[in-house]
Design a protein around this motif. Structure first.
Motif, PDB file in Angstrom:
ATOM      1  N   ALA A 181       0.665  -1.314   0.061  1.00 43.63           N
ATOM      2  CA  ALA A 181       0.162  -0.407  -0.165  1.00 43.63           C
ATOM      3  C   ALA A 181       0.844   1.026  -0.166  1.00 43.63           C
ATOM      4  CB  ALA A 181      -0.595   0.298   1.055  1.00 43.63           C
ATOM      5  N   PRO A 182       0.460   2.625  -0.457  1.00 42.18           N
ATOM      6  CA  PRO A 182       1.302   3.302  -0.303  1.00 42.18           C
ATOM      7  C   PRO A 182       1.786   4.299   0.762  1.00 42.18           C
ATOM      8  CG  PRO A 182      -0.782   4.054  -1.600  1.00 42.18           C
ATOM      9  CD  PRO A 182      -1.030   2.211  -1.297  1.00 42.18           C
ATOM     10  N   PHE A 183       0.856   4.025   2.133  1.00 42.28           N
ATOM     11  CA  PHE A 183       1.715   4.683   2.885  1.00 42.28           C
ATOM     12  C   PHE A 183       2.659   3.684   3.479  1.00 42.28           C
ATOM     13  CE2 PHE A 183       2.182   4.080   7.961  1.00 42.28           C
ATOM     14  CZ  PHE A 183       1.893   5.589   7.916  1.00 42.28           C
ATOM     15  N   ASP A 184       2.529   1.979   3.694  1.00 40.83           N
ATOM     16  CA  ASP A 184       3.350   1.318   3.794  1.00 40.83           C
ATOM     17  C   ASP A 184       5.131   1.077   2.498  1.00 40.83           C
ATOM     18  OD1 ASP A 184       2.161   0.332   5.752  1.00 40.83           O
ATOM     19  OD2 ASP A 184       1.187  -1.414   4.480  1.00 40.83           O
ATOM     20  N   PHE A 185       4.422   1.716   1.252  1.00 38.40           N
ATOM     21  CA  PHE A 185       5.647   2.247   0.558  1.00 38.40           C
ATOM     22  C   PHE A 185       6.537   3.139   0.372  1.00 38.40           C
ATOM     23  CE2 PHE A 185       6.989   4.222  -3.396  1.00 38.40           C
ATOM     24  CZ  PHE A 185       7.364   3.428  -3.561  1.00 38.40           C
ATOM     25  N   LEU A 186       6.061   3.926   1.753  1.00 38.89           N
ATOM     26  CA  LEU A 186       6.804   4.829   1.750  1.00 38.89           C
ATOM     27  C   LEU A 186       7.462   4.745   3.037  1.00 38.89           C
ATOM     28  CD1 LEU A 186       4.187   7.764   0.698  1.00 38.89           C
ATOM     29  CD2 LEU A 186       6.003   6.817  -0.028  1.00 38.89           C
ATOM     30  N   MET A 187       6.845   4.194   3.806  1.00 39.17           N
ATOM     31  CA  MET A 187       7.290   4.405   5.698  1.00 39.17           C
ATOM     32  C   MET A 187       8.712   2.601   5.315  1.00 39.17           C
ATOM     33  SD  MET A 187       5.974   5.866   7.320  1.00 39.17           S
ATOM     34  CE  MET A 187       6.830   5.104   8.887  1.00 39.17           C
ATOM     35  N   ALA A 196      10.475  10.891   0.376  1.00 35.15           N
ATOM     36  CA  ALA A 196       9.685   9.862  -0.148  1.00 35.15           C
ATOM     37  C   ALA A 196       8.512  10.320  -1.144  1.00 35.15           C
ATOM     38  CB  ALA A 196       9.614   8.796   0.538  1.00 35.15           C
ATOM     39  N   GLY A 197       7.923  11.504  -0.118  1.00 36.17           N
ATOM     40  CA  GLY A 197       6.670  11.909  -0.404  1.00 36.17           C
ATOM     41  C   GLY A 197       6.582  12.336  -2.123  1.00 36.17           C
ATOM     42  N   VAL A 198       7.874  12.877  -1.999  1.00 32.96           N
ATOM     43  CA  VAL A 198       8.290  13.924  -3.568  1.00 32.96           C
ATOM     44  C   VAL A 198       8.683  13.378  -4.485  1.00 32.96           C
ATOM     45  CG1 VAL A 198       9.654  15.557  -4.843  1.00 32.96           C
ATOM     46  CG2 VAL A 198       8.851  16.137  -2.171  1.00 32.96           C
ATOM     47  N   ASP A 210      -9.864  -1.242  -5.318  1.00 27.80           N
ATOM     48  CA  ASP A 210     -10.457   0.167  -4.472  1.00 27.80           C
ATOM     49  C   ASP A 210      -9.133   0.066  -3.392  1.00 27.80           C
ATOM     50  OD1 ASP A 210     -13.009  -0.729  -5.034  1.00 27.80           O
ATOM     51  OD2 ASP A 210     -13.005  -2.357  -3.613  1.00 27.80           O
ATOM     52  N   SER A 211      -8.187  -0.410  -3.204  1.00 26.67           N
ATOM     53  CA  SER A 211      -6.882   0.213  -2.637  1.00 26.67           C
ATOM     54  C   SER A 211      -5.769   0.464  -3.261  1.00 26.67           C
ATOM     55  CB  SER A 211      -6.758  -1.026  -1.598  1.00 26.67           C
ATOM     56  OG  SER A 211      -7.566  -0.865  -0.743  1.00 26.67           O
TER      57      SER A 211
END
Length: 575
Positions: A181-187, A196-198, A210-211
């Motif tokens: 998932a995006p959050f786990d990917f960034l963390m 990481a968000g950039v 859906d996700s």
């Protein structure tokens, strides 16, 4: 493990290596001929032994012979194939693979991909067309993404879902391991959350579910890009990020179009399979009706349609019918058995409704009516037996039912009186034999008239001691008099509404109400009658009124005046 099995597994683990070769020469698609050898005696003998016509196949080199055809002939043949067939053919031999993955075969792949869209354009227009190949893929790779079933990570042939946004196919096991998932990917990235968000938007994300999720392999790529951009001026970094984001947006739009096409294809395939099942079901039903199973089909059509041999997307041929006919006949026999039981039950429900509703209002007999068990197990209702045993009366026309009803009503009143008398004698014998636990010495030498006369006495009442009865657990169980005790709900529940048990009426569970004998005796004497001979009809005809002295004294104590509380004789028993 044998070398052959090892080589086969190695080939299966790399199923999507379908890039074009670098050579643009048409002749590069053919393998170089082997060097000539001097013929020996053994080779001449072997050649003569194998000079007969051999079957073309994998072992005899049939596909190698195919590549010796002129190239334009091969291309015309390949144009008739589906992209899925081209992918499978490219994995057969090196020679065929060289032909199909040569850049000169691009027109073959384009024609095959356009042929896939021909049917879609006719059905749904441009919105359901498969979009063209993206710029970052060659056509064989794109065809593998769309039509293959191999997992890009483990190579297993069980990846049924494409991740168009990531341009990969993964099996369910690899999807759980390789997608985050995006959050786990960034963390999970070894850099600050802001950096990481950039950089995260420069990587494609699958937005068709859906996700949304990223591919796990992007994490080391992002870390390398971050290290490479550390010494780059900020304006170049922003330009690089903007350009990458534009590429991702193009890829995202392309993946959405692919997903729309894929959903349409899946819905159309589902409809095709449903049509095949319905057509098979219709043909099987026609054959079964021709064999005389019409009533069974009407009764168990849903059960038939769910059978594994019927609910199958396969055309019904004569050979298929011969193979499945024996098992279908066994199923129809089972349905016939169920249908007969249902017909009997329905017919008996109709009879029961007539007895307890329509017919009961047309005859002046005491309220208890016979159940199915009484009709079957006794000889009092011969006119009703056809309806009990003939389930086909369910399908009889109304005129035939009216004739049967008139014939049954003609003899029903006399039959009911005889049956009621029979039940009364059963009840008397039950009490007289002491099976009710009372051990009354009524005597077995009495005549039937004397037994019925005892049941009709005003001092003879009964109550129910069945555990399931709602009146059995009261401090003073409700009392019933003859003949109304015959229609007590506990007796009816065991023989009237269970249409297949066929159990007759039984007095089991009924008790003689000796606790109310003294009360009834006092009431009869207060009415001026003899307790030993007064019947229920005598008291009803007298219609005497009685005063509840206990209730009257209670009202006077409470200051409600001296108004008397008058009751009928049976109300005195019920309080």
């Amino acid at each position: 493990m044998s070398p052959r099995k090892t080589r086969a597994r190695t080939r299966a683990a790399q199923p999507v290596d379908v890039e074009f070769t670098d050579s643009d020469n048409d002749d590069a698609s053919y393998a170089a001929p082997p060097p000539k050898r001097r013929a020996t005696t053994k080779s001449r003998t072997r050649a003569r032994a194998t000079s007969q016509v051999a079957k073309l196949g994998a072992k005899s080199g049939g596909l190698e012979l195919m590549t010796r055809l002129p190239l334009d002939v091969l291309y015309e043949i390949f144009r008739m194939l589906h992209p899925r067939d081209l992918l499978a053919l490219s994995r057969t031999t090196k020679a065929v693979r060289a032909v199909l993955l040569n850049r000169s075969a691009t027109s073959v792949w384009l024609f095959a991909m356009d042929a896939v869209n021909d049917g879609d354009a006719q059905d749904g227009g441009e919105v359901f067309r498969l979009p063209p190949c993206p710029d970052n893929l060659v056509i064989p790779q794109y065809a593998s993404l769309v039509f293959d079933t191999f997992c890009n990570h483990c190579g297993k042939d069980n990846a049924r879902i494409q991740h168009f946004g990531l341009q990969i196919r993964l099996c369910s096991a690899c999807s759980k391991e390789q997608l985050v998932a995006p959050f786990d990917f960034l963390m999970s990235i070894g850099m600050s959350f802001e950096n990481a968000g950039v950089l995260a938007p420069i990587f494609p994300v699958n937005v068709c579910e859906d996700s949304p999720y990223y591919e796990l392999s992007y994490i080391p790529k992002m870390e390398r890009i971050f290290e490479a951009l550390a010494a780059v001026p900020p304006e170049q970094i922003y330009a690089y990020v903007d350009e990458a984001i534009q590429r991702v947006e193009v890829l995202t739009n392309h993946s959405l179009q692919c997903m729309v096409w894929y959903d349409y294809q899946r819905a159309r395939r589902t409809q095709e399979l449903d049509n095949l099942r319905n057509e098979r079901m219709q043909k099987i039903e026609e054959r079964l009706r021709a064999l005389g199973w019409g009533h069974e089909i009407d009764f168990g059509e849903e059960l038939i349609s769910q059978h594994s041999l019927v609910n199958k997307p396969q055309a019904l041929t004569e050979r298929v019918w011969r193979n499945i006919e024996p098992e279908l006949m066994n199923m129809m026999e089972e349905i016939r058995t169920r249908r007969k039981i249902d017909d009997l039950t329905t017919t008996r429900k109709i009879l029961n409704a007539c007895l307890h509703d329509g017919w009961a209002r047309r005859i002046s007999v005491y309220p208890v009516m016979p159940g199915i068990g009484d009709i079957v197990c006794t000889d009092f209702f011969p006119k009703l037996e056809p309806m009990v045993y003939n389930g086909d009366l369910r399908y009889a026309p109304d005129e035939e039912l009216h004739v049967f009803e008139d014939a049954a009503l003609e003899t029903l009143p006399d039959a009911l009186k005889a049956w009621h008398r029979y039940l009364g004698l059963l009840l008397y014998d039950w009490i007289a034999r002491g099976e009710s636990g009372l051990q009354l010495q009524l005597g077995d030498d009495k005549s039937e008239d004397e037994k019925i006369a005892w049941l009709n006495l005003a001092t003879t009442t009964f109550y129910c001691r069945n555990d399931s009865c709602s009146t059995a657990h009261l401090n003073a169980p409700r009392s019933f008099r003859y003949p109304y005790i015959l229609s007590h709900k506990c007796q009816l529940a065991t023989h009237t509404f269970d249409f297949m048990r066929c159990e007759p009426w039984t007095p089991q569970g009924l008790e003689y109400d000796h606790d109310r004998v003294n009360v009834l005796t006092d009431i009869v004497r207060a009415a001026g009658l003899d307790p030993g001979s007064a019947t229920v009809e005598d008291l009803d005809e007298l219609d005497a009124r009685f005063v509840d002295k206990y209730r009257l004294d209670q009202l006077q104590r409470d200051g409600h005046g001296s108004g008397a509380h008058f009751m009928s004789w049976w109300s005195c028993v019920s309080v």
